[in-house]
Design an enzyme around this catalytic site. Structure first.
Site, mmCIF file in Angstrom:
data_model
loop_
_atom_site.group_PDB
_atom_site.id
_atom_site.type_symbol
_atom_site.label_atom_id
_atom_site.label_comp_id
_atom_site.label_asym_id
_atom_site.label_seq_id
_atom_site.Cartn_x
_atom_site.Cartn_y
_atom_site.Cartn_z
ATOM 1 N N LYS A 275 -19.513 20.368 31.902
ATOM 2 C CA LYS A 275 -19.554 20.274 33.370
ATOM 3 C C LYS A 275 -20.205 21.531 33.955
ATOM 4 O O LYS A 275 -21.011 21.454 34.867
ATOM 5 C CB LYS A 275 -18.138 20.076 33.931
ATOM 6 C CG LYS A 275 -17.595 18.683 33.642
ATOM 7 C CD LYS A 275 -16.118 18.543 34.003
ATOM 8 C CE LYS A 275 -15.565 17.233 33.472
ATOM 9 N NZ LYS A 275 -14.130 17.059 33.689
ATOM 10 N N GLN B 106 -9.065 20.459 35.262
ATOM 11 C CA GLN B 106 -9.298 19.704 34.028
ATOM 12 C C GLN B 106 -7.977 19.173 33.463
ATOM 13 O O GLN B 106 -7.012 19.927 33.304
ATOM 14 C CB GLN B 106 -10.006 20.611 32.988
ATOM 15 C CG GLN B 106 -10.361 19.916 31.701
ATOM 16 C CD GLN B 106 -11.389 18.793 31.894
ATOM 17 O OE1 GLN B 106 -12.345 18.921 32.640
ATOM 18 N NE2 GLN B 106 -11.180 17.679 31.201
ATOM 19 N N ASP C 126 -13.178 15.008 42.153
ATOM 20 C CA ASP C 126 -12.813 14.084 41.064
ATOM 21 C C ASP C 126 -12.354 12.738 41.629
ATOM 22 O O ASP C 126 -12.220 11.768 40.885
ATOM 23 C CB ASP C 126 -11.686 14.691 40.207
ATOM 24 C CG ASP C 126 -12.211 15.350 38.943
ATOM 25 O OD1 ASP C 126 -13.310 14.965 38.497
ATOM 26 O OD2 ASP C 126 -11.524 16.235 38.401
#
Ligand code: NDP
Length: 282
Positions: free
Chosen positions: A53, A97, A120
């Protein structure tokens, strides 16, 4: 019939290029798109995901702001970090994460993220907006699946889509996106009876299960489009999806490979969300 291969790697590269152009424009206007990446502990898979990422962010011109914390961080300390990032004007997107270590309550942490920075798309506010057909941030994996579906040039309206898997991060938002695109959606899961019969009626199959051979080629309606989200290791240790890929090449009209299908699209879609957040803030 030989299926058209939906090349996620190539599409993701072109999306990242597009995002890079948008970032350049934003920077020219004095906005430096910033993504805070929070990684707790030393889970090797999470470290790899975060590395990918951050690499993509760098390539696109997004500043990846790294917040690594030890596995012994307390719930309160992590919540405090999220509050600090919520208030930081340099941070347009916040990514925590997953999975978090077992002693932490991931739901409470994700709920604490400012929905306007929730790139997200996991916050209930953003899921709710998607459910109401007025999305803001959509979870990156289903968003990437929709971009792949768009490349087939086929309208989804009136098509029967079967989504296998009902997780909050893939299956459910995928079903909502397809519904919003006017597909008729069946959402299957581990308690579904007659999965084969559902698949046999599907014009579009999205498999997000996490099991090798969860969807068999013999079930498939000829000409169906297959999006394989699964990431598994087969008996030989090779990376593979949830569907019988080789066998489906003869039956499907289009199919995503694993690797090189949905995976790269997830990261490219995340970058699209970061730019969207930076634009909205600026
Ligand atoms: P989850 O484990 O959270 O969800 C799996 C879903 O599959 C559940 O809804 C479960 O049902 C359902 N399921 C399990 N077994 C069966 C079965 N035999 N038949 C039908 N449904 C079944 O996984 P995720 O949604 O997080 O991920 C799914 C897969 O996608 C994984 O392989 C993951 O690695 C991959 N993935 C890939 C990404 C990418 O970028 N390519 C990103 C995210 C995930 P129930 O709810 O009843 O338990």
């Amino acid at each position: 019939m030989s299926a058209h291969i939906l090349d996620g790697k190539a599409l993701a590269a072109s999306l990242r290029k597009q995002v890079a152009g948008e970032c350049q424009e934003l920077r020219a206007g004095g906005i430096e798109p910033g993504l805070a990446v929070v990684l707790v502990g030393d889970d090797p898979a999470s470290q790899i995901y975060v590395k990918h990422k951050e690499r993509a962010a760098h390539e696109c011109g997004v500043s990846a702001l790294d917040y690594r914390r030890g596995a012994d961080i307390s719930q309160e300390e992590l919540l405090q970090l999220v509050h600090t990032l919520n208030a930081d004007a340099k941070v347009h997107g916040i990514l925590v994460q997953l999975p978090l270590p077992a002693h932490l309550d991931a739901t409470q942490i994700l709920d604490a993220i400012d929905p306007a920075k929730d790139v997200d798309g996991f916050h209930p506010d953003n899921i709710g907006r998607l459910a109401q057909g007025r999305p803001r941030f959509v979870a990156a994996t289903p968003m990437g699946c929709m971009s792949l579906l768009a490349t087939t040039g086929q309208s989804l309206a009136g098509k029967h889509a079967v989504v296998v898997g009902r997780s909050n991060i893939v299956g459910k938002p995928m079903a909502l996106l397809l519904t919003n695109a006017n597909a008729t959606v069946t959402l299957c899961h581990s308690r579904t009876e007659g999965l084969a019969q559902h698949i046999a009626r599907a014009d579009i199959v999205v498999a997000a299960v996490g099991k090798v051979d969860a969807v068999l080629a013999s079930w498939l309606k000829p000409g169906a489009i297959v999006i394989d989200v699964g990431m598994n290791r087969n008996a030989e240790g090779k990376l593979c999806g949830d569907v019988q890929y080789e066998e489906m090449l003869e039956h499907a009209s289009a199919i995503t490979p694993v690797p090189g299908g949905v995976g790269p699209m997830t990261i490219a879609s995340l970058m699209q969300n970061v730019v969207k957040a930076a634009r909205a803030a600026g």
